[in-house]
Each structure stands twice: as structure tokens, then as C-alpha cells.
Design a protein around this motif. Structure first.
Motif, PDB file in Angstrom:
ATOM      1  N   GLN A  28      44.655  29.142  42.950  1.00  0.00           N
ATOM      2  CA  GLN A  28      44.832  30.457  43.542  1.00  0.00           C
ATOM      3  C   GLN A  28      44.222  31.487  42.605  1.00  0.00           C
ATOM      4  O   GLN A  28      44.209  31.305  41.393  1.00  0.00           O
ATOM      5  CB  GLN A  28      46.315  30.752  43.767  1.00  0.00           C
ATOM      6  N   ALA A  30      43.830  35.879  42.112  1.00  0.00           N
ATOM      7  CA  ALA A  30      44.112  37.251  42.536  1.00  0.00           C
ATOM      8  C   ALA A  30      43.608  38.181  41.461  1.00  0.00           C
ATOM      9  O   ALA A  30      43.622  37.845  40.268  1.00  0.00           O
ATOM     10  CB  ALA A  30      45.610  37.453  42.757  1.00  0.00           C
ATOM     11  N   THR A  40      42.408  39.005  46.956  1.00  0.00           N
ATOM     12  CA  THR A  40      42.464  37.549  46.871  1.00  0.00           C
ATOM     13  C   THR A  40      41.339  36.988  47.716  1.00  0.00           C
ATOM     14  O   THR A  40      40.821  37.670  48.603  1.00  0.00           O
ATOM     15  CB  THR A  40      43.806  36.998  47.404  1.00  0.00           C
TER      16      THR A  40
END
Length: 559
Positions: A28, A30, A40
Motif C-alpha cells: 500500500q 499513500a 493513494t
């Protein structure tokens, strides 16, 4: 070998809100730009809460830098290794602030050791409008959990001085992973973190800043090495559309760059400089809208656009042209003048070579604080025009990277300078680049004994005093054999022995320094002797014969 840091960059993200949830299979990402908005990749889902892990050390580091603290070094015990010291230093050695952050030495940043005052801490971060969680000193624990946006906001509130210092200290983390460097360049600087979920699954991540001041957070499954080897290309794609990997640095980063004063056309005297209307230009900045015509004494002429940084000095009959620019603008202009910026990998390698040459050869100005250099074919040629977008991209992708451990030279073709053992040939670099080789491979082929490191490091030596003492104690016993060897010259003084964080062990002949990773094993001691012998045979061809040097090192190791 000393284990330098928990390089668990790739981090597993919790799929749910609780820490017991299984890690998601993909990383992930961000980030929060200076303007404040959270971003994101398309379709990404962030966990509700993430542990701080080791990222709490970033905030203590920034606090120490900004407040001008003079905390004591951390010393690893002589007898008993405390838990966590394996990330700090060897028994009996000490560690400073920058190395402690890069290696993730938690003991160094422990608030109780530093005697941090909770009220002063709260006021410091409140004055900077940091999130409430950061204002509470007891929250600085690896198990503390916060939402990703709140962590990014805290990173964005880091004072410029702390952020810039942390970025310099953390550069080795970027350099250590070849896949990361090849994919993302020198822009991302990060602090790793790690944790384990209720099922014992390893997850962790990293947080830091891009060169334009953007704070980012990354999480994924597995160890850091695994994620970076697996997903560096994915991270590149996630950032590619934003242009942030080669974005213009923020104002604080630009201001922190060294400045370079260039004297243009050092070997080709100017006769006249004319404005657009054909009238002689007055001394001072050439910033009148339009172009200027430079007429040379040899009859040639060149048209350049007006630029605020371009300065006309001297007299009307002997004009001189000079400019002051930031380090990375200088590098981009060299890439435009000496190479072809659209040859991406070769241009990046040339940018590092040009920056390295400048650091090794430019003259510091005592009065102005800038580096002084001529635009000269005997040195480096510098374009008098603003750099092209492709050249700016090459400079920014490699910003701050230099080679140490070898004199840096380059030429159009290696055959043009056969006497040079280490030299970047532009044509060869372009051919290798088109064949798929990256900038690091090109540099390794051209400068096999050099180490890729940061500009600010200045080759600072983190001494290994026990290794230096071991070498000093044994040098006399080797003298009898070495004096029979052709080309041997005793050293005036024992060399410094320095800790090598990244790259290949080597000897710095100019400063009589040896760089190595470890020396406690036999292989490590052979390496130490090997690099010492490069110094001892520095004026003889044998000093460049790796096989001969290794043979001698193996013999001496058993004496």
C-alpha cells in the motif's frame, strides 16, 4: 558481520482495523503533498490504523536537530550486548545521531536517555500544529497505532531543518537496495518500521519524504528486502503519473543545495555581448526579455536566452560571462553540454559523474561560500542555456549522488583516453544503456573501485578503532616480508579504518583511509590487509593488480 539495520522496508498492511488482521498481499502507498491533500494509487484501500514501529525515531531526530540539542553519543556495552544493540554498534563502540537513525538504533533515541521533557515536547509540536498524538511524548512507542493520514500529517509538520537532515542521514537506506535506486532514484528517503500481527506474520513498512517535500507511507507483506525486490517497479508506476520522482525540489531543499559559480567560455574570450536590438549589453544581469548574442574573439557567435542568473562582468572590450546556480541546475547543464539527456540511463550516469567531478575538482570560494569552476573542455563544459527538461530529470533523479574512492573522469569514447584505468566513455555508456543496462551498472563498469554515496557525506569516516589498532599492531611484523617486494613503500602513519555502509571495500589513496564492512572474521581481516596493501603499493603498478594484492594479503593474514 555487523548487522547494520532492520531493513524491513516492505511492510504488510493490515487488511482490517485491528492489528490482528492478516496482511494484505500487495503493498500500500499513500502520500500527502505540501498542499495537504491525501493521495493513494487508484483502487488502494488503506488500513484504519497502523503501528508506528520505528517511525517514532524520525520525530525524536527532528526535535533534536531543530532544537540544537547536543546529546551524548550512545555507547554499546563492552561486555554484555543489550537488546537492540545489534542495530547500533559493536561492543565498546559508540554511535552518533545520523548513523543511529539510519541503522534504526532505538536505544539512541530513547526519551529517557535523552532526558526529553514532556512539556517542552508538547509545546514544540503544538507550535507547529502537529497532530495531538505526536504532542504526547508517551505515544512514542512502536506499538502505538495511528491512522495513515495522521502519520502523514505529522511528517508534513516536521520542521525543514529536521526533514532535510533526516533525508541526508537516511540516504544509505535508498542506496542499499539496487532495485529501489534503479526504479525510484535518490528522491525517496525513508525510515523503515516493522511489527508482527497476532498470528505472528511479519509486516512493516517505511515512511519519509520525496525531494519536493511530499510525505509518504508504504506498507506491505514480508521483509523489507522482499518487498523492494518484488515491488519497486510497482511503486514507480504508482508515482509515475504524478511526476514527483523528478519534481522540482521544494524551496527549503533548493536553498540547502550548494551553489556553483561558473565562468563561461574560459578558453574562448568574448569580444562583445549584444542585446536584441544590436546594442551592447550593459554590465549586470542579462535578464532583459528575449535573447542576447555572444560574439567571440575568434569570430564565432552564439545566441542565448535572457536569464536572471547570467551576469555580464568585465569591460566593454573584454567582457566576461558568469552565472551562479544551484548544484543540480549545474549538473543538468553539464548533461546537456557533455551528453544527450534523452539517453536516460547514460544521462543519469553522466549526471553522477559530473557531480562527482565537481566535488573532487571545484575550488571553494571562501568569501561567497560557493564552488567555483570554469566552463572548459579541460574540465567540464556547461551549457549557457537553461537546462532541458530531460537534463533536469536526469539531475533530479540522481540528486545528491556522488562517487567516492576513485578520481572521476569521462570522455566521448574510452579509446580517446586509454591511459585512464577508470573512466566513463559516453558512447560506450549509450550503447550499454540501449542494451538495457541501468545507471548503476554503467558506473560500476567505469569506476569499479568507487562507492556511490551522498554529497553531504563528504566521505566522513566513522572510525573502527579496534580494526585500526589491530592493523597498527601487525604492520611491523609484516615489514620484513614486504621490504622484499618490488614497489613497496612504508606509510608515514597508519591509515584510518572506516565503516563502509554500502558499496565495495576500497582504499582512499588521497586521504589514506580504508573502507570495509567488517574485520572480525578471517575474510574480513584479509580484506583489511588487501586494502592496506593498495596504499603500500600506491606508486607502483602492482598496486592496481588485484590478484597480486590478494595473494600477498592471504600470506600476511597467516603471519
Amino acid at each position: 558481520m555487523k548487522r547494520l539495520s532492520r531493513l524491513v522496508f516492505a511492510t504488510a498492511v493490515l487488511a482490517g482495523a485491528g492489528l490482528g488482521a492478516r496482511a494484505a498481499p500487495t503493498p500500500q502507498l499513500a502520500w500527502r503533498a505540501p498542499s495537504g491533500e491525501l493521495a493513494t494509487p487508484a483502487g488502494a484501500r488503506l488500513p484504519a490504523q497502523v503501528p508506528l514501529g520505528s517511525t517514532w525515531k524520525l520525530f525524536v531526530y527532528g526535535y533534536l536537530v531543530t532544537t540544537g540539542a547536543q546529546e551524548p553519543l550512545y555507547r554499546c556495552g563492552n561486555v554484555k550486548r543489550e537488546p537492540g544493540d545489534e542495530y547500533c554498534c559493536e561492543p565498546g563502540e559508540s554511535i552518533g545521531r545520523d548513523a543511529a537513525l539510519q541503522r534504526s538504533c532505538g536505544a539512541y533515541f530513547e526519551p529517557r536517555r535523552l532526558k526529553l521533557d514532556a512539556d517542552n515536547w508538547q509545546r514544540f509540536w503544538a507550535d507547529r500544529q502537529a497532530p495531538a498524538w505526536l504532542q504526547a511524548l508517551p505515544a512514542l512507542r512502536p506499538a502505538s497505532t495511528v491512522p495513515v493520514p495522521a502519520l502523514l500529517e505529522a511528517l508534513q509538520r516536521m520542521p525543514d531543518a529536521g526533514r532535510l537532515a533526516a533525508r541526508e542521514a537516511l540516504l544509505p537506506n535508498t542506496l542499499r537496495e539496487p532495485a529501489l535506486l534503479a526504479a525510484l532514484g535518490s528522491g525517496p528517503r525513508f525510515k523503515t518500521w516493522s511489527w508482527t500481527d497476532a498470528q505472528g506474520e511479519r509486516f512493516g513498512g517505511a515512511a519519509g519524504w520525496l525531494a519536493d517535500g511530499t510525505a509518504f507511507w508504504i506498507g506491505g507483506a514480508g521483509t523489507g528486502q522482499q518487498v523492494m525486490q518484488r515491488d519497486a517497479a510497482r511503486l514507480t508506476r504508482d508515482w509515475a503519473g504524478t511526476g514527483q520522482l523528478t519534481a522540482r525540489p521544494d524551496a527549503a531543499t533548493l536553498q540547502a543545495q550548494p551553489c556553483v559559480d561558473v565562468r563561461f567560455f574560459a578558453r574562448y574570450p568574448l569580444a562583445r555581448v549584444l542585446r536584441r536590438n544590436g546594442q551592447p549589453a550593459a554590465a549586470g544581469p542579462l535578464n532583459e526579455p528575449g535573447t542576447y548574442t555572444l560574439k567571440f574573439a575568434n569570430g564565432q557567435q552564439l545566441v542565448v536566452p535572457s536569464q536572471p542568473g547570467l551576469l555580464l562582468t568585465g569591460s566593454p572590450i573584454a567582457p566576461r560571462l558568469q552565472a551562479r546556480m544551484t548544484l543540480e541546475e549545474y549538473v543538468a547543464r553539464v548533461v546537456d553540454r557533455e551528453g544527450v539527456a534523452t539517453e536516460t540511463a547514460a544521462a543519469r550516469a553522466l549526471a553522477i559523474a559530473a557531480r562527482s567531478w565537481l566535488q573532487q575538482n571545484a575550488v571553494p570560494s571562501v568569501s561567497q561560500g560557493c564552488l567555483m569552476v570554469d566552463d572548459d573542455s579541460r574540465a567540464q563544459r556547461v551549457s549557457p542555456r537553461p537546462p532541458s527538461p530531460a537534463a533536469e530529470s536526469a539531475a533530479r533523479f540522481t540528486a545528491g549522488l556522488v562517487l567516492r574512492g576513485a578520481p572521476v573522469r569521462y570522455a566521448l569514447d574510452r579509446s580517446d583516453a586509454k591511459a585512464e584505468a577508470q573512466l566513463l566513455g559516453w558512447r560506450e555508456a549509450v550503447a550499454a544503456s540501449r542494451a538495457g543496462q541501468g545507471m548503476e551498472a554503467l558506473l560500476r563498469q567505469a569506476f569499479p573501485t568507487a562507492t556511490l554515496t551522498g554529497w553531504q557525506a563528504q566521505g566522513d569516516c566513522q572510525p573502527l578503532p579496534l580494526a585500526a589498532q589491530w592493523l597498527t599492531d601487525r604492520m611491523p611484523r609484516w615489514q620484513r616480508q614486504l621490504r622484499r617486494e618490488v614497489g613497496y613503500e612504508p606509510l608515514d602513519a597508519p591509515p584510518q579504518v572506516c565503516q563502509l555502509e554500502v558499496g565495495t571495500p576500497h582504499a582512499d589513496l588521497r586521504r589514506s583511509r580504508l573502507w570495509l564492512r567488517e574485520w572480525q572474521t578471517r575474510d574480513g581481516r584479509v580484506t583489511l590487509i588487501h586494502e592496506y596493501l593498495h596504499l603500500a603499493f600506491r606508486r607502483h603498478p602492482r598496486g592496481q593488480d588485484e590478484n597480486d594484492i590478494e595473494r600477498l594479503a592471504q600470506q600476511l593474514a597467516d603471519l
